[in-house]
Design a protein around this motif. Structure first.
Motif, mmCIF file in Angstrom:
data_model
loop_
_atom_site.group_PDB
_atom_site.id
_atom_site.type_symbol
_atom_site.label_atom_id
_atom_site.label_comp_id
_atom_site.label_asym_id
_atom_site.label_seq_id
_atom_site.Cartn_x
_atom_site.Cartn_y
_atom_site.Cartn_z
ATOM 1 N N ALA A 136 -9.188 -13.360 -12.994
ATOM 2 C CA ALA A 136 -9.750 -14.720 -13.016
ATOM 3 C C ALA A 136 -9.099 -15.607 -11.960
ATOM 4 O O ALA A 136 -9.754 -16.479 -11.368
ATOM 5 N N GLN A 137 -7.827 -15.386 -11.704
ATOM 6 C CA GLN A 137 -7.094 -16.204 -10.738
ATOM 7 C C GLN A 137 -6.968 -15.542 -9.369
ATOM 8 O O GLN A 137 -6.307 -16.091 -8.483
ATOM 9 N N ASN A 138 -7.576 -14.361 -9.196
ATOM 10 C CA ASN A 138 -7.473 -13.626 -7.925
ATOM 11 C C ASN A 138 -6.017 -13.416 -7.543
ATOM 12 O O ASN A 138 -5.639 -13.496 -6.372
ATOM 13 N N ARG A 139 -5.173 -13.140 -8.550
ATOM 14 C CA ARG A 139 -3.721 -13.121 -8.349
ATOM 15 C C ARG A 139 -3.119 -11.796 -8.774
ATOM 16 O O ARG A 139 -3.479 -11.224 -9.798
ATOM 17 N N VAL A 140 -2.156 -11.328 -7.974
ATOM 18 C CA VAL A 140 -1.323 -10.186 -8.336
ATOM 19 C C VAL A 140 0.129 -10.649 -8.295
ATOM 20 O O VAL A 140 0.583 -11.162 -7.269
ATOM 21 N N MET B 236 -7.016 2.758 -5.701
ATOM 22 C CA MET B 236 -6.196 1.891 -4.860
ATOM 23 C C MET B 236 -5.150 2.705 -4.103
ATOM 24 O O MET B 236 -4.981 2.555 -2.884
ATOM 25 N N TYR B 237 -4.460 3.587 -4.819
ATOM 26 C CA TYR B 237 -3.438 4.416 -4.181
ATOM 27 C C TYR B 237 -4.063 5.433 -3.225
ATOM 28 O O TYR B 237 -3.482 5.747 -2.180
ATOM 29 N N GLU B 238 -5.237 5.929 -3.579
ATOM 30 C CA GLU B 238 -5.909 6.871 -2.686
ATOM 31 C C GLU B 238 -6.282 6.191 -1.368
ATOM 32 O O GLU B 238 -6.062 6.745 -0.284
ATOM 33 N N ARG B 239 -6.833 4.991 -1.450
ATOM 34 C CA ARG B 239 -7.214 4.257 -0.253
ATOM 35 C C ARG B 239 -5.988 3.887 0.581
ATOM 36 O O ARG B 239 -5.990 4.013 1.816
ATOM 37 N N HIS B 240 -4.918 3.458 -0.084
ATOM 38 C CA HIS B 240 -3.686 3.117 0.630
ATOM 39 C C HIS B 240 -3.124 4.339 1.346
ATOM 40 O O HIS B 240 -2.643 4.239 2.481
ATOM 41 N N ARG C 71 4.144 -5.359 -12.865
ATOM 42 C CA ARG C 71 3.133 -6.106 -12.114
ATOM 43 C C ARG C 71 1.967 -6.512 -13.018
ATOM 44 O O ARG C 71 1.603 -5.789 -13.934
ATOM 45 N N THR C 72 1.393 -7.691 -12.727
ATOM 46 C CA THR C 72 0.214 -8.179 -13.441
ATOM 47 C C THR C 72 -0.904 -8.455 -12.446
ATOM 48 O O THR C 72 -0.686 -9.075 -11.401
ATOM 49 N N TYR C 73 -2.106 -7.992 -12.782
ATOM 50 C CA TYR C 73 -3.295 -8.203 -11.964
ATOM 51 C C TYR C 73 -4.218 -9.137 -12.743
ATOM 52 O O TYR C 73 -4.819 -8.731 -13.745
ATOM 53 N N ASN C 74 -4.305 -10.397 -12.321
ATOM 54 C CA ASN C 74 -5.118 -11.390 -13.008
ATOM 55 C C ASN C 74 -6.399 -11.630 -12.217
ATOM 56 O O ASN C 74 -6.378 -12.253 -11.152
ATOM 57 N N GLY D 214 -7.977 -7.394 -1.660
ATOM 58 C CA GLY D 214 -7.273 -6.661 -0.613
ATOM 59 C C GLY D 214 -6.263 -5.686 -1.165
ATOM 60 O O GLY D 214 -6.092 -4.570 -0.651
ATOM 61 N N ILE D 215 -5.588 -6.083 -2.246
ATOM 62 C CA ILE D 215 -4.575 -5.216 -2.857
ATOM 63 C C ILE D 215 -5.239 -4.044 -3.574
ATOM 64 O O ILE D 215 -4.847 -2.882 -3.400
ATOM 65 N N MET D 216 -6.274 -4.323 -4.371
ATOM 66 C CA MET D 216 -6.966 -3.255 -5.090
ATOM 67 C C MET D 216 -7.682 -2.313 -4.125
ATOM 68 O O MET D 216 -7.909 -1.149 -4.445
ATOM 69 N N GLY D 217 -8.016 -2.814 -2.930
ATOM 70 C CA GLY D 217 -8.622 -1.974 -1.915
ATOM 71 C C GLY D 217 -7.618 -1.162 -1.127
ATOM 72 O O GLY D 217 -7.988 -0.398 -0.234
ATOM 73 N N GLY D 218 -6.324 -1.327 -1.453
ATOM 74 C CA GLY D 218 -5.261 -0.567 -0.797
ATOM 75 C C GLY D 218 -4.798 -1.147 0.517
ATOM 76 O O GLY D 218 -3.750 -0.755 1.041
ATOM 77 N N VAL D 219 -5.542 -2.110 1.060
ATOM 78 C CA VAL D 219 -5.214 -2.662 2.375
ATOM 79 C C VAL D 219 -3.963 -3.539 2.323
ATOM 80 O O VAL D 219 -3.068 -3.421 3.162
ATOM 81 N N SER D 220 -3.890 -4.420 1.327
ATOM 82 C CA SER D 220 -2.784 -5.378 1.238
ATOM 83 C C SER D 220 -1.650 -4.926 0.330
ATOM 84 O O SER D 220 -0.679 -5.655 0.140
#
Length: 337
Positions: free
Chosen positions: A292-296, A115-119, A287-290, A310-316
């Motif tokens: 099942a709920q598609n929630r950060v 994630m950090y690499e992509r960001h 921070r919590t990455y859930n 989007g967040i795990m992909g570094g974009v968001s």
């Protein structure tokens, strides 16, 4: 000294240039904000008085755009008014370590690393792995040098405990497991920032283990450097060259010592303040990455975004970073009042 800029020496010219740049960070957005206030006043008058529904709808859309632009201009003004931390303009050392949760924690550690690499790629930063302990997609520990303008200022809020809640691939009954990964972001240090005396160091060399091939495992290429006054120890065996491993270990050691000194000064300065964002301590749950709920959720500012991919992909990820920066700047302004 005359008013002719050509009479200035190199250091004086650099100072004048920096002062001019700093002033522009306030004046330009301030002038833009005044323009936007005028536009908002006209748009509001049009909304209140126009009987043409299509014209009112257009004015409402333009008002929202102007409001967003005004908020950005206000953010730039606030940032320009704050005292500058030299470290924030430089690069950072990013440390990621799997915490509780076994293999699942190591898997998530690898996902955060990517994630950090992509960001970093999206922002034009250089992302260079200094040392890592990994097996396939599992990353037990990784230390990365992230280089570029403003890297530490952006990533400094990532320090803390990142918690993941999801059903592991090996879970047969569909139960959600919780695992943790610890992230530490340190400012890159130079000789100017911190002085390390040779007499304060103990340097040990030993044979590297793990990946790297036969040559790595049969030579004393791995290096461990211990800073005797603080007890901080750093080891590196990523490279085949003992010299390169020593250079990387020293770079990480300097960053940790520099961060320790900054944390000490920062703690003293903020002792009487109750900060919303917190101390940035690596033991603080941030921070919590859930899944099942598609929630950060970022617990420091009570922010939840339903854009896990989007967040795990570094974009968001920048959306969270920007909001943390705004809260940090507001805290800084409160300290100045």
């Amino acid at each position: 000294m005359s008013g002719d800029i050509s009479d200035l020496g190199r250091e004086e010219l650099a100072k004048v240039s920096k002062d001019f740049s700093d002033t522009g960070q306030i004046v330009l957005p301030y002038n833009r904000l005044l323009e936007l206030y005028g536009e908002l006043s006209e748009l509001q008058q049009m909304i209140d008085e126009s009987k043409d529904q299509s014209l009112r709808s257009l004015a409402l859309e333009e008002r929202q755009v102007a409001l967003d632009d005004a908020a950005e201009a206000e953010r730039q003004i606030i940032n320009g008014l704050l005292p500058k931390d030299q470290a924030e303009s430089g690069g950072a050392i990013l440390e990621i370590r799997a915490g509780t949760g076994g293999d699942e924690a190591s898997l998530f550690s690898g996902e955060l690393l990517r994630m950090y690499e992509r960001h970093s790629q999206l922002r034009g930063w250089k992302f260079n792995t200094m040392t890592s302990i990994e097996e396939g997609d599992r990353v037990k520990e990784a230390v990365v040098e992230v280089s570029g303008r403003g890297v530490f200022g952006a990533l400094m809020f990532e320090s803390g405990v990142h918690r993941v809640q999801r059903v592991p691939a090996t879970e047969t009954q569909g139960r959600i497991h919780t695992s943790t990964v610890t992230v530490a972001v340190l400012p890159q240090a130079t000789d100017v920032h911190i002085e390390v005396r040779e007499s304060d160091l103990r340097i040990d060399v030993f044979r590297a283990s793990g990946k790297g091939g036969q040559h790595v495992n049969t030579t004393d290429s791995a290096v461990r450097i211990t800073h005797l006054p603080t007890g901080i120890a750093v080891e590196n065996q990523q490279e085949r060259s003992q010299l390169r491993n020593k250079e990387k270990a020293m770079q990480i050691l300097r960053a940790r010592l520099y961060d320790m000194e900054r944390q000490k000064l920062d703690k003293e300065r903020r002792a009487s303040r109750n900060r919303l964002i917190g101390t940035g301590d690596r033991s603080e749950k941030c921070r919590t990455y859930n899944f099942a709920q598609n929630r950060v959720t970022d617990h420091r500012i009570n922010l939840s975004l339903y854009d896990l991919e989007g967040i795990m992909g570094g974009v968001s990820l920048g959306n969270i970073i920007d909001k943390l920066r705004i809260q940090h700047d507001l805290d800084e302004l409160a300290d100045m009042s």
